[in-house]
Write an enzyme that holds these catalytic residues in place. Structure first.
Site, PDB file in Angstrom:
ATOM      1  N   GLU A   6     -25.862   7.293 -16.202  1.00 19.14           N
ATOM      2  CA  GLU A   6     -25.306   7.598 -17.518  1.00 19.14           C
ATOM      3  C   GLU A   6     -24.204   8.652 -17.465  1.00 19.14           C
ATOM      4  O   GLU A   6     -23.144   8.501 -18.079  1.00 19.14           O
ATOM      5  CB  GLU A   6     -26.435   8.063 -18.439  1.00 19.14           C
ATOM      6  N   SER A  23     -27.883  10.486 -29.653  1.00 20.74           N
ATOM      7  CA  SER A  23     -29.152  10.731 -30.344  1.00 20.74           C
ATOM      8  C   SER A  23     -29.575  12.177 -30.139  1.00 20.74           C
ATOM      9  O   SER A  23     -30.048  12.849 -31.050  1.00 20.74           O
ATOM     10  CB  SER A  23     -30.226   9.778 -29.820  1.00 20.74           C
ATOM     11  N   SER A  63     -26.239  16.288 -24.498  1.00 18.66           N
ATOM     12  CA  SER A  63     -26.163  16.693 -23.094  1.00 18.66           C
ATOM     13  C   SER A  63     -24.866  17.454 -22.874  1.00 18.66           C
ATOM     14  O   SER A  63     -23.823  17.070 -23.418  1.00 18.66           O
ATOM     15  CB  SER A  63     -26.203  15.486 -22.158  1.00 18.66           C
ATOM     16  N   ARG A  71     -25.006  19.020 -14.785  1.00 17.93           N
ATOM     17  CA  ARG A  71     -25.549  19.075 -16.141  1.00 17.93           C
ATOM     18  C   ARG A  71     -26.030  20.499 -16.382  1.00 17.93           C
ATOM     19  O   ARG A  71     -26.842  21.029 -15.619  1.00 17.93           O
ATOM     20  CB  ARG A  71     -26.696  18.082 -16.326  1.00 17.93           C
TER      21      ARG A  71
END
Length: 439
Positions: free
Chosen positions: A211, A262, A265, A277
């Protein structure tokens, strides 16, 4: 009282195993002290990022300038990947779908490819599932004359609710889509959740991609091929003087990506193939729509935004002036700064005066302020000056974009700039297509 009114960290590394790529976690900057004095210098990745986030042996597309002229190191297109190519980012709330329509189908299979493209286009345009819940084709985002793996074509963009995926596949099956030659790739949690359904309903094997890798590939690829992709707002909260301006994103590193779907990140990006991340939040676009559905009875994101555009959040939120009677100058807190989101709703009399529109607006401002606060802290800790906000939460949502732009600038005393991208939530889907033949 700092909002304007209007697990462990890891670096992602891909390793080859039996001819396939898989993602593993390696230690990243979280091993260093959280003290801001130890933040990396601007332009340099942390010392303990040990490898790159993408495979090193891969096709590279080098843009000679920010127009459609390109220099491509071509890898032969495998017969196992017939055109057209589809990319899907199957999130928790929305499916974002792109497909690449080649301008010059293979001469040996010209008629069948043209027929296939016509049938796919008709299916996507006229499918009821694509139009449910505010879904449909984003015609204004279409990109013509774009190269992917040396092939010239057009990128088309569609979206529909993830809750309609089963119906979408059943409709595709009933229309005979399983008999048409095409290649599909996917990212997001739904790439795994619906993998067996794709195989069962339309006899299609999905090529899955990570992703976050797909997100960044899509951002870099679209920006290199679309001249006015990146922009910012000048005077964002002044309706009279607010101006949308193009930002040159050709040399952006390092920068922070805040992907609002939703949930949220946040990534620190140091180079085209080096990122980590930083953190995330469960309070994102899904939270906004869920709360609005409970509070106002709306059913779609578009309906929630339409309500918010007509509402007044200050009737719902408790402001600094509600507590101090005015500004709090010692800490530069203006009277209309939100002190407590939904704070006025503890009073029955206040509750009787608010409308559905007010509740929708307050919900939107609450979620947006929370995201902006987290993004600002991450940017300061990571030593970033540019914060790029993406994701479908920003679709048809200028309220949040302008509020984020104002917050980044105001609370950083002008040291942080909020940037936005025209193709908002489609980068993961585009990144899939770009990576399709690279591994």
């Amino acid at each position: 009282m700092s909002q304007p009114s209007t697990g462990k960290n890891t670096a992602r590394v891909l390793q080859s195993s039996c001819g396939e790529w898989r993602s593993i976690d390696v230690p990243s900057c979280s091993t260093k002290s959280s003290n801001t004095n130890s933040s990396p210098k601007r332009g340099n990745p942390p010392d303990d990022i040990v490898d790159y986030a993408f495979p090193k042996k891969q096709l590279k597309v080098h843009m000679t300038d920010r127009t459609n002229s390109v220099t491509v190191n071509r890898r032969s297109v495998h017969n196992s990947c017939p055109m057209p190519w589809f990319g899907m980012d199957i999130g928790g709330t929305l499916v974002k779908l792109v497909y690449f329509e080649p301008h010059n189908p293979s001469p040996s299979n010209n008629f069948s490819q043209v027929q296939t493209l016509e049938e796919i286009e008709f299916f996507l345009k006229n499918n009821e599932t694509c139009r449910k819940g505010g879904g449909g084709k984003d015609t204004h985002l279409k990109i013509k004359n774009i190269y992917i793996h040396g092939n010239l074509g057009t990128l088309h963009f569609f979206h529909f609710p993830t809750s309609e995926m089963d119906m979408f596949l059943q409709s595709a099956k009933s229309k005979g889509m399983s008999l048409l030659p095409c290649t599909a790739c996917a990212t997001g949690g739904g790439a795994y959740k619906f993998e067996s359904a794709f195989k069962k309903e339309v006899n299609m094997d999905i090529h899955k991609f990570d992703e976050m890798d797909s997100l960044l590939r899509g951002i870099h690829y679209i920006d290199a091929n679309y001249q006015e992709e990146c922009y910012y707002f000048e005077n964002p909260v002044d309706d009279k003087f607010c101006e949308k301006k193009v930002f040159d994103f050709s040399s952006p590193y390092p920068y922070l990506v805040v992907n609002i779907g939703s949930g949220v990140s946040i990534l620190s990006v140091y180079a085209p193939d080096c990122y980590k991340r930083v953190t995330g939040s469960s309070l994102g676009g899904g939270t906004f729509l869920g709360l609005c559905s409970l509070l106002t009875g709306c059913e779609t994101f578009e309906q929630a935004i339409a309500l918010a555009e007509k509402g007044e959040s200050t009737k719902v939120d408790k402001l600094v002036k509600d507590i101090y009677g005015g500004d709090y100058p010692r800490f530069n807190l203006q009277g209309d700064t939100v002190a407590s989101s939904f704070g006025n709703m503890t009073c029955q009399e206040r509750r009787s005066l608010v409308s559905r529109e007010d509740l929708a607006r307050a919900t939107l401002v609450t979620i947006t302020n929370n995201i902006g606060s987290i993004a600002r802290m991450c940017a300061v800790n990571e030593g970033m000056e540019h914060v790029v906000f993406v994701g479908n939460f920003l679709r048809v949502n200028p309220i949040s974009m302008k509020l984020l732009a104002y917050a980044m600038d105001f609370w950083s005393n002008g040291t942080l700039k909020a940037l936005f991208l025209e193709h908002e939530g489609y980068f993961g889907a585009v990144g899939c297509v770009v990576q399709l033949l690279e591994t």
